[in-house]
Design a protein around this motif. Structure first.
Motif, PDB file in Angstrom:
ATOM      1  N   GLU A 102      -6.315   1.894  -8.569  1.00  0.00           N
ATOM      2  CA  GLU A 102      -5.867   1.387  -7.270  1.00  0.00           C
ATOM      3  C   GLU A 102      -4.839   2.333  -6.660  1.00  0.00           C
ATOM      4  N   VAL A 103      -4.998   2.612  -5.376  1.00  0.00           N
ATOM      5  CA  VAL A 103      -4.022   3.414  -4.633  1.00  0.00           C
ATOM      6  C   VAL A 103      -3.641   2.625  -3.388  1.00  0.00           C
ATOM      7  N   ASP A 104      -2.354   2.348  -3.253  1.00  0.00           N
ATOM      8  CA  ASP A 104      -1.842   1.666  -2.071  1.00  0.00           C
ATOM      9  C   ASP A 104      -1.267   2.707  -1.104  1.00  0.00           C
ATOM     10  N   GLY A 108       2.387   5.408   8.647  1.00  0.00           N
ATOM     11  CA  GLY A 108       3.141   5.263   9.881  1.00  0.00           C
ATOM     12  C   GLY A 108       2.988   6.495  10.752  1.00  0.00           C
ATOM     13  N   PRO A 109       3.612   6.526  11.887  1.00  0.00           N
ATOM     14  CA  PRO A 109       3.455   7.664  12.795  1.00  0.00           C
ATOM     15  C   PRO A 109       4.018   8.965  12.230  1.00  0.00           C
ATOM     16  N   ASP A 110       5.046   8.875  11.378  1.00  0.00           N
ATOM     17  CA  ASP A 110       5.665  10.095  10.852  1.00  0.00           C
ATOM     18  C   ASP A 110       5.804  10.069   9.326  1.00  0.00           C
ATOM     19  N   PHE A 111       5.054   9.216   8.657  1.00  0.00           N
ATOM     20  CA  PHE A 111       5.136   9.177   7.196  1.00  0.00           C
ATOM     21  C   PHE A 111       3.813   8.672   6.611  1.00  0.00           C
ATOM     22  N   LEU A 112       3.599   9.047   5.366  1.00  0.00           N
ATOM     23  CA  LEU A 112       2.495   8.519   4.564  1.00  0.00           C
ATOM     24  C   LEU A 112       3.024   8.315   3.149  1.00  0.00           C
ATOM     25  N   ILE A 113       2.862   7.098   2.637  1.00  0.00           N
ATOM     26  CA  ILE A 113       3.315   6.768   1.288  1.00  0.00           C
ATOM     27  C   ILE A 113       2.091   6.420   0.449  1.00  0.00           C
ATOM     28  N   THR A 114       1.948   7.091  -0.674  1.00  0.00           N
ATOM     29  CA  THR A 114       0.862   6.800  -1.610  1.00  0.00           C
ATOM     30  C   THR A 114       1.464   6.223  -2.882  1.00  0.00           C
ATOM     31  N   LEU A 115       0.862   5.139  -3.369  1.00  0.00           N
ATOM     32  CA  LEU A 115       1.358   4.472  -4.567  1.00  0.00           C
ATOM     33  C   LEU A 115       0.181   4.204  -5.513  1.00  0.00           C
ATOM     34  N   PRO A 116      -0.262   5.193  -6.266  1.00  0.00           N
ATOM     35  CA  PRO A 116      -1.320   4.954  -7.256  1.00  0.00           C
ATOM     36  C   PRO A 116      -0.771   4.191  -8.462  1.00  0.00           C
ATOM     37  N   ASN A 117      -1.539   3.197  -8.925  1.00  0.00           N
ATOM     38  CA  ASN A 117      -1.060   2.409 -10.066  1.00  0.00           C
ATOM     39  C   ASN A 117      -1.298   3.120 -11.393  1.00  0.00           C
TER      40      ASN A 117
END
Length: 329
Positions: A102-104, A108-117
């Motif tokens: 799973e990757v969450d 946003g307009p100026d950011f990208l956050i990736t949270l792989p479990n």
């Protein structure tokens, strides 16, 4: 009270536990470029979630979804960001099983956050490449968070095709083994292949809906001349689904073929055993007849034994020739 014997490993284990430092800093990796930040947090725990709550004003339900390990693929739209949950196939070598990674995403307009479990190689590889190669990073980040999201998802989707290729090769080997008579091995291999296909389908099926939702929401963070890219992800996902549908039909056909081959070999075995029984049945009858404790013809002849043996041989040859001519042997 007698003292109990102490384990020689007990003191060492406690010392190791005491020496092991408890983590006090969140594991947050950040790559920045003018106008865009990529934040990667692998296996987020309480420290990482506290860091996110401190720096971003996301909805409480999204933080709850991060902690959960049973989320379905989805796209949640908010006023100033998107929350995306996607699953990608990952082969676990430790248990020899295909699982869903799973990757969450927070976009946003100026950011990208990736949270792989768990560790997702394609995400790690792209992150490291952006970290080490400044030109590649600037080229990728200059197109906005939407294009960076596309690049990550596209790489993860493409990573599934080598796995699908291995399943296809496995099915081809199973087909060859069926006609080589490897019955027990083939049954086990078919069962393993079916399990892999089922697991793969469980990952891909709900993902298709999420990709369509993502395709509808892409315009918020993607330039107009780049909107075709997410259509490419849907095409790749559908191509993978079509391959799985084909594999499902193939493995079901192989299972039916293997059962037919086993039944055919069993029938051949019974046919040979039946023919042998019928060949020796007259001999058993003759031996039983002349073994009776009564007066029989030729019993006083010195050639009686050889006459009986000759008759038996003649019967064996005649019956075998008859079965041979009929194709039963």
């Amino acid at each position: 009270m007698p003292s109990l014997p102490r384990s020689p490993f007990g003191r060492r284990g406690r010392a190791a536990a005491e020496v092991a430092p408890e983590r006090t800093e969140p594991r947050v990796e950040i790559i920045e470029s003018p106008g865009l930040r990529w934040i990667n947090i692998e296996r987020p725990r309480s420290l990482e979630q506290a860091w996110l709550e401190e720096h971003f004003d996301f909805h409480a339900l999204d933080f709850e979804d991060i902690r959960s390990r049973n989320q379905r693929p989805k796209v949640d739209e908010y006023d100033d960001y998107l929350f995306i949950v996607l699953h990608f196939p990952r082969y676990d070598k430790k248990v020899s099983r295909l699982n869903a990674a799973e990757v969450d995403f927070f976009v946003g307009p100026d950011f990208l956050i990736t949270l792989p479990n768990e560790n997702v190689e394609r995400v790690d590889d792209l992150f490291e490449r952006c970290r080490k190669n400044e030109d590649f990073r600037d080229q990728l980040f200059s197109k906005g968070s939407g294009y960076l999201l596309y690049k990550i998802v596209d790489d993860c989707v493409d990573a599934a095709f080598p796995m699908l290729g291995k399943i296809g090769n496995k099915l081809e080997r199973i087909e060859e083994d069926i006609f080589e008579g490897k019955g027990d091995d083939v049954v086990r291999d078919i069962s393993n292949a079916k399990q892999e296909i089922i697991n793969f389908r469980k990952i891909v099926r709900p993902q298709r809906v999420a990709f369509r939702d993502l395709e509808r929401n892409k315009a918020r963070y993607l330039a107009e001349d780049l909107d075709i890219y997410f259509d490419d992800i849907i095409d790749a996902s559908e191509r993978g689904w079509d391959m799985l549908e084909n594999f499902k039909e193939v493995v079901e056909g192989l299972e039916a073929t293997n059962e037919s081959a086993i039944a055919h070999r069993t029938n051949e075995t019974f046919q040979v055993l039946t023919a042998i029984s019928l060949i020796f049945l007259p001999l058993t009858l003759i031996a039983s007849f002349f073994g009776m404790n009564v007066h029989l013809p030729f019993e006083d002849s010195e050639y009686a034994f050889w006459i009986i043996i000759a008759a038996m041989l003649a019967i064996v040859v005649g019956v075998a020739a008859f079965f041979r001519r009929r194709g039963w042997l």
